[in-house]
Design an enzyme around this catalytic site. Structure first.
Site, PDB file in Angstrom:
ATOM      1  N   HIS A 145      22.623 -12.136  -0.174  1.00 17.77           N
ATOM      2  CA  HIS A 145      23.349 -10.927  -0.577  1.00 17.77           C
ATOM      3  C   HIS A 145      23.281 -10.692  -2.086  1.00 17.77           C
ATOM      4  O   HIS A 145      23.648  -9.604  -2.552  1.00 17.77           O
ATOM      5  CB  HIS A 145      24.810 -11.019  -0.153  1.00 17.77           C
ATOM      6  N   ASP A 415       8.351  -2.180  13.796  1.00 19.28           N
ATOM      7  CA  ASP A 415       7.166  -2.335  14.646  1.00 19.28           C
ATOM      8  C   ASP A 415       6.017  -2.817  13.770  1.00 19.28           C
ATOM      9  O   ASP A 415       5.505  -2.074  12.933  1.00 19.28           O
ATOM     10  CB  ASP A 415       6.832  -0.995  15.306  1.00 19.28           C
TER      11      ASP A 415
END
EC number: 2.3.1.-
Length: 478
Positions: A145, A415
């Site tokens: 983070h 993808d």
């Protein structure tokens, strides 16, 4: 060499990791399914747009951290490939991708960012695990983070996937302007307004009140802090489950609460879900006495029982500040929703749920540019204060929780050339004894309702699973 000072927003929970696993099925039984060489080659190309992920964390002064990016000597991401002969895709699918069905070692990091063997905290960890008989791939990706929030995380993942897909098809990527990302922390200052709105009393108290123990933690280097916090995180034992709330059930709840809210009010799915989770959690366990001894040092007002439940909701404020750039750094404002315990403890009904949800809505509606600016100023003026929420949560383990809505993240878009993931989830390192609820999209999108990945202490989880109203709405996936 470029030096990027982290902003006050970056420092909130900066030491925690963002660890997701993406599950890809080899539906066509391709021999070269998601080839590692292509994954690796496209990764280096993708990092040209995300150079901060090859940087090194450095503490420059108390509470101030920079990322040093040296193109000639990058902090190499940890990318590895393994083969798991013992687990087939079909086994994972039959278990609905339950954590206990995963092969051992999917996650290569823990919940806290710690130093690797070379002494540096890696800003990108990748594990490509191939399943038995080449039936599929589990792609584990972690980014601390320190450098991104969820928006930045998924921006990188999807950019990497697009890069590999284009390389495989020997096509040029879409125009450069569309794929331009910004990690310039100076952007924030340019969008902050001149006016300031008052912070709520609790936030002002948490960040404005000195605490010797947690302020000392802010003095530590990221590697020392990570080593220390990882030891305490390893001691936490909790129980986690994945629940699903169908779209039809959510729509019905919206209808049922309508008679109990003002005609002008509009409750979101998230308002209702936060209220539902809060009520179910508070009803799940008896409230203990206030802490004594060592833990009492962390908490002002020793000996006073807690009267309210506090829900911390991280809010993405890009929209509120009207940020035009595709900014990938942290821009989350942790809003505190305070509700009397007695109110949440009332048996859940459409009426009591509506009251709790209205309180959530009113808290979230306070988010405005002036409030964001005031929050930024408070952390900037008190560089060690970003660790102070730890003291609050450590002493209110049964009356505070975090809920984070991730339904807007494009989780199912990555993808790499062989299809989109069938399932995406946080990894078991998310589980702990502190209560956290991640509201996640389903593979079917909005029509599929939402997943709620919920982790809590064992006693509370047993109570949650017995809650009549909760069980009437949710399906337990695992």
């Amino acid at each position: 060499m470029e030096s990027i000072p982290l902003s006050p927003f970056d420092l909130q929970g900066s030491f925690s990791n963002i660890p997701y696993a993406f599950f890809y099925e080899n539906t066509q039984s391709e021999n070269d399914f998601m080839p590692f060489d292509f994954l690796k080659g496209s990764l280096w190309a993708s990092l040209q747009r995300f150079p901060i992920l090859t940087g090194r964390l450095r503490a420059r002064s108390t509470g101030h951290i920079v990322v040093e990016v040296d193109a000639g000597n990058p902090n190499q991401p940890d990318i590895r490939e393994t083969l798991c002969d013992s687990v087939h895709w079909s086994q994972l699918k039959e278990s609905s991708f339950a954590w206990d069905a995963w092969p051992a070692g999917v996650a290569t990091v823990g919940p806290v960012a710690t130093a690797a063997a070379d002494g540096e905290i890696k800003l990108l960890n990748i594990h490509v695990m191939r399943l038995a008989q080449n039936s599929g791939v589990i792609l584990f990706i972690n980014i601390p983070h320190y450098v991104v929030d969820g928006v930045g995380y998924f921006a990188f993942i999807n950019h990497w996937a697009e890069t590999m897909r284009m390389q495989q098809q020997q096509q040029e990527q879409e125009n450069e302007a569309r794929s331009r990302f910004s990690f310039d922390r100076g952007i924030i200052q340019r969008y902050l307004p001149t006016e300031r709105a008052p912070l709520d009393p609790l936030t002002a108290s948490i960040y404005g009140q000195r605490n010797l123990l947690v302020d000392w933690l802010a003095w530590l280097s990221p590697t020392t802090l990570g080593g220390l916090l990882s030891k305490t995180a390893a001691m936490a034992r909790g129980e986690a489950h994945l629940f699903r709330i169908p779209r039809a059930s959510l729509d019905q709840v919206h209808k049922d609460v309508q008679p109990y809210i003002p005609a002008s009010a509009r409750l979101s799915d998230n308002d209702l879900l936060v209220a539902l989770i809060s009520k179910t959690y508070i009803q799940s366990q008896p409230q203990p006495k206030p802490p004594t001894g060592f833990l009492s040092w962390l908490r002002p007002g020793q000996g006073q029982p807690e009267s309210h439940c506090t829900v911390r909701i991280p809010c993405d404020v890009r929209r509120h500040l009207k940020v035009r750039e595709r900014y990938t750094g942290n821009l989350l404002l942790g809003m505190m929703v305070r509700t009397p315990l007695a109110e949440l403890a009332r048996p859940t009904s459409s009426e009591t749920l509506a009251a709790a949800a209205l309180n959530v809505r009113q808290s979230i509606e306070r988010v405005q540019p002036g409030l964001v600016a005031a929050y930024h100023d408070l952390i900037q003026a008190n560089p060690t204060s970003h660790m102070r929420p730890l003291a609050f949560t450590a002493t209110r383990t049964t009356t505070s929780l975090v809920t984070t809505s991730q339904v807007r993240f494009p989780m199912y878009e990555a993808d790499f050339g062989s299809g989109k993931p069938c399932f995406v989830c946080l990894t078991p390192v998310f589980a702990g004894s502190y209560t956290m609820a991640a509201i996640l999209p389903t593979p079917e999108g909005r029509e599929g309702g939402v997943y709620v990945l919920l982790t809590s202490n064992v006693e509370a989880m047993q109570g949650i699973k017995k809650n009549q109203y909760w069980n009437g709405l949710v399906e337990i996936i695992w």
